[in-house]
Design a protein around this motif. Structure first.
Motif, mmCIF file in Angstrom:
data_model
loop_
_atom_site.group_PDB
_atom_site.id
_atom_site.type_symbol
_atom_site.label_atom_id
_atom_site.label_comp_id
_atom_site.label_asym_id
_atom_site.label_seq_id
_atom_site.Cartn_x
_atom_site.Cartn_y
_atom_site.Cartn_z
ATOM 1 N N THR A 141 -43.542 38.661 -74.629
ATOM 2 C CA THR A 141 -42.095 38.863 -74.640
ATOM 3 C C THR A 141 -41.504 38.504 -73.281
ATOM 4 O O THR A 141 -42.222 38.341 -72.298
ATOM 5 C CB THR A 141 -41.748 40.329 -74.967
ATOM 6 N N ILE A 142 -40.187 38.399 -73.262
ATOM 7 C CA ILE A 142 -39.464 38.129 -72.015
ATOM 8 C C ILE A 142 -38.255 39.047 -71.972
ATOM 9 O O ILE A 142 -37.560 39.220 -72.977
ATOM 10 C CB ILE A 142 -39.058 36.635 -71.908
ATOM 11 N N GLN A 143 -38.024 39.663 -70.830
ATOM 12 C CA GLN A 143 -36.844 40.524 -70.696
ATOM 13 C C GLN A 143 -36.323 40.497 -69.270
ATOM 14 O O GLN A 143 -37.081 40.330 -68.320
ATOM 15 C CB GLN A 143 -37.153 41.958 -71.132
ATOM 16 N N ALA A 144 -34.999 40.650 -69.137
ATOM 17 C CA ALA A 144 -34.342 40.695 -67.832
ATOM 18 C C ALA A 144 -33.881 42.122 -67.581
ATOM 19 O O ALA A 144 -33.265 42.745 -68.458
ATOM 20 C CB ALA A 144 -33.145 39.750 -67.816
ATOM 21 N N MET A 145 -34.173 42.634 -66.397
ATOM 22 C CA MET A 145 -33.813 44.012 -66.079
ATOM 23 C C MET A 145 -33.282 44.112 -64.649
ATOM 24 O O MET A 145 -33.716 43.358 -63.774
ATOM 25 C CB MET A 145 -35.031 44.926 -66.248
ATOM 26 N N PRO A 146 -32.360 45.056 -64.420
ATOM 27 C CA PRO A 146 -31.858 45.228 -63.047
ATOM 28 C C PRO A 146 -32.887 45.946 -62.189
ATOM 29 O O PRO A 146 -33.597 46.831 -62.667
ATOM 30 C CB PRO A 146 -30.610 46.108 -63.252
ATOM 31 N N LEU A 147 -32.980 45.533 -60.936
ATOM 32 C CA LEU A 147 -33.877 46.221 -60.009
ATOM 33 C C LEU A 147 -33.344 46.091 -58.593
ATOM 34 O O LEU A 147 -33.129 44.988 -58.103
ATOM 35 C CB LEU A 147 -35.295 45.633 -60.081
ATOM 36 N N SER A 148 -33.150 47.228 -57.948
ATOM 37 C CA SER A 148 -32.924 47.250 -56.500
ATOM 38 C C SER A 148 -34.266 47.580 -55.865
ATOM 39 O O SER A 148 -34.953 48.493 -56.314
ATOM 40 C CB SER A 148 -31.892 48.324 -56.134
ATOM 41 N N TRP A 149 -34.644 46.820 -54.837
ATOM 42 C CA TRP A 149 -35.978 46.997 -54.268
ATOM 43 C C TRP A 149 -36.128 48.360 -53.601
ATOM 44 O O TRP A 149 -35.408 48.696 -52.660
ATOM 45 C CB TRP A 149 -36.251 45.909 -53.237
ATOM 46 N N SER A 150 -37.056 49.146 -54.089
ATOM 47 C CA SER A 150 -37.456 50.413 -53.467
ATOM 48 C C SER A 150 -38.651 50.938 -54.248
ATOM 49 O O SER A 150 -38.890 50.532 -55.381
ATOM 50 C CB SER A 150 -36.328 51.456 -53.499
ATOM 51 N N ARG A 151 -39.405 51.834 -53.633
ATOM 52 C CA ARG A 151 -40.562 52.427 -54.321
ATOM 53 C C ARG A 151 -40.108 53.205 -55.555
ATOM 54 O O ARG A 151 -40.720 53.107 -56.625
ATOM 55 C CB ARG A 151 -41.333 53.348 -53.369
ATOM 56 N N THR A 152 -39.026 53.941 -55.408
ATOM 57 C CA THR A 152 -38.533 54.746 -56.530
ATOM 58 C C THR A 152 -38.115 53.870 -57.693
ATOM 59 O O THR A 152 -38.485 54.113 -58.846
ATOM 60 C CB THR A 152 -37.320 55.598 -56.077
ATOM 61 N N ASP A 153 -37.345 52.819 -57.401
ATOM 62 C CA ASP A 153 -36.805 51.989 -58.481
ATOM 63 C C ASP A 153 -37.883 51.162 -59.168
ATOM 64 O O ASP A 153 -37.830 50.956 -60.379
ATOM 65 C CB ASP A 153 -35.691 51.079 -57.944
ATOM 66 N N ILE A 154 -38.882 50.684 -58.409
ATOM 67 C CA ILE A 154 -39.935 49.901 -59.067
ATOM 68 C C ILE A 154 -40.780 50.806 -59.961
ATOM 69 O O ILE A 154 -41.201 50.413 -61.051
ATOM 70 C CB ILE A 154 -40.809 49.115 -58.055
ATOM 71 N N ASN A 155 -40.992 52.054 -59.547
ATOM 72 C CA ASN A 155 -41.720 52.984 -60.413
ATOM 73 C C ASN A 155 -40.919 53.304 -61.672
ATOM 74 O O ASN A 155 -41.487 53.436 -62.754
ATOM 75 C CB ASN A 155 -42.078 54.262 -59.652
#
Length: 253
Positions: A141-155
């Motif tokens: 599958t392929i999906q686009a998601m928002p992410l701000s770089w940080s340990r919390t957000d990547i988890n």
């Protein structure tokens, strides 16, 4: 090309932002997300085995193309138009593209229009969450998601895509370090990469970057080498003419 070469169909990528996204367009980092950079082209060429003389490097780092029996997962950080991850998906990879939320409308449209059969949209994601596991795991599958770089957000993202224990096989970032445009956001990129290697030390992190004056890349690499979960950082490609460098970062085990 040989018999093993896979013929890819065209992908059509719009660089148009929504009307409400246009006002802050002169904020450079957002404009950068609407361009395809040379480092992105070289990054996907490397990971798909199309750069001359890199076969041994790919084997040494265990980078292989997905097969029907061996689904390879890729996360693209700061993806902009998302072309590397889209091409990897066409080769059979299970991919998640991430970038700032304000260019996500353009990114999701590009993903949905090019991959209507395999795209996971916010709507289908909600359906899956409400009805338990869906059958999307049967095909890449392929999906686009928002992410701000940080340990919390990547988890948080790993949890949302069901990968909090296993992470990704390949993490790619292309031209995400350039201080005149992005400031010192590479600190946060390093934190994010370090966290991904903590979750999956076998993960291969590929950073493809074009060298420019005062780009901050040397500082980014020096800090990366000293991150707790980073075992090695190795330059695997350098192109004198276009000044493009590709680095592979591995975990500690």
């Amino acid at each position: 090309g040989g018999a093993k070469e896979k013929k890819l169909r065209k992908i059509v990528v719009s660089t148009l932002l929504e009307e409400e996204d246009l006002a802050p367009l002169f904020d450079g980092s957002r404009w950068a997300g609407t361009r395809l950079w040379g480092a992105a082209v070289r990054g996907i060429q490397y990971v798909s085995g199309h750069l001359p003389g890199t076969e041994v490097s790919l084997m040494d780092h265990g980078i292989k193309l997905p097969t029907k029996d061996d689904k390879v997962t890729m996360l693209e950080l700061g993806c902009g138009l998302g072309v590397p991850a889209m091409i990897y998906h066409m080769l059979g990879g299970d991919v998640v593209l991430t970038d700032q939320i304000d260019i996500l409308s353009q990114l999701e449209k590009n993903v949905d229009s090019n991959f209507p059969q395999t795209a996971i949209t916010s709507i289908s994601r909600n359906n899956k969450n409400s009805s338990g596991e869906s059958d999307i795991n049967k095909q890449p599958t392929i999906q686009a998601m928002p992410l701000s770089w940080s340990r919390t957000d990547i988890n948080g993202l790993l949890q949302e895509v069901g990968r909090s224990k296993i992470g990704f096989d390949i993490v790619i970032n292309c031209d995400c370090v350039y201080e005149p445009l992005y400031g010192k956001s590479w600190h946060l990129l390093n934190e994010t990469i370090d966290e991904l290697l903590k979750v999956n030390p076998q993960c291969v992190v590929l950073s493809s970057m074009e060298r420019r004056a005062a780009d901050g890349i040397d500082n980014f690499l020096e800090e990366m080498r000293n991150m707790k979960n980073v075992g090695s950082v190795e330059r695997v490609w350098f192109e004198e003419g276009r000044k493009i460098e590709i680095y592979i970062t591995r975990g500690t085990s």
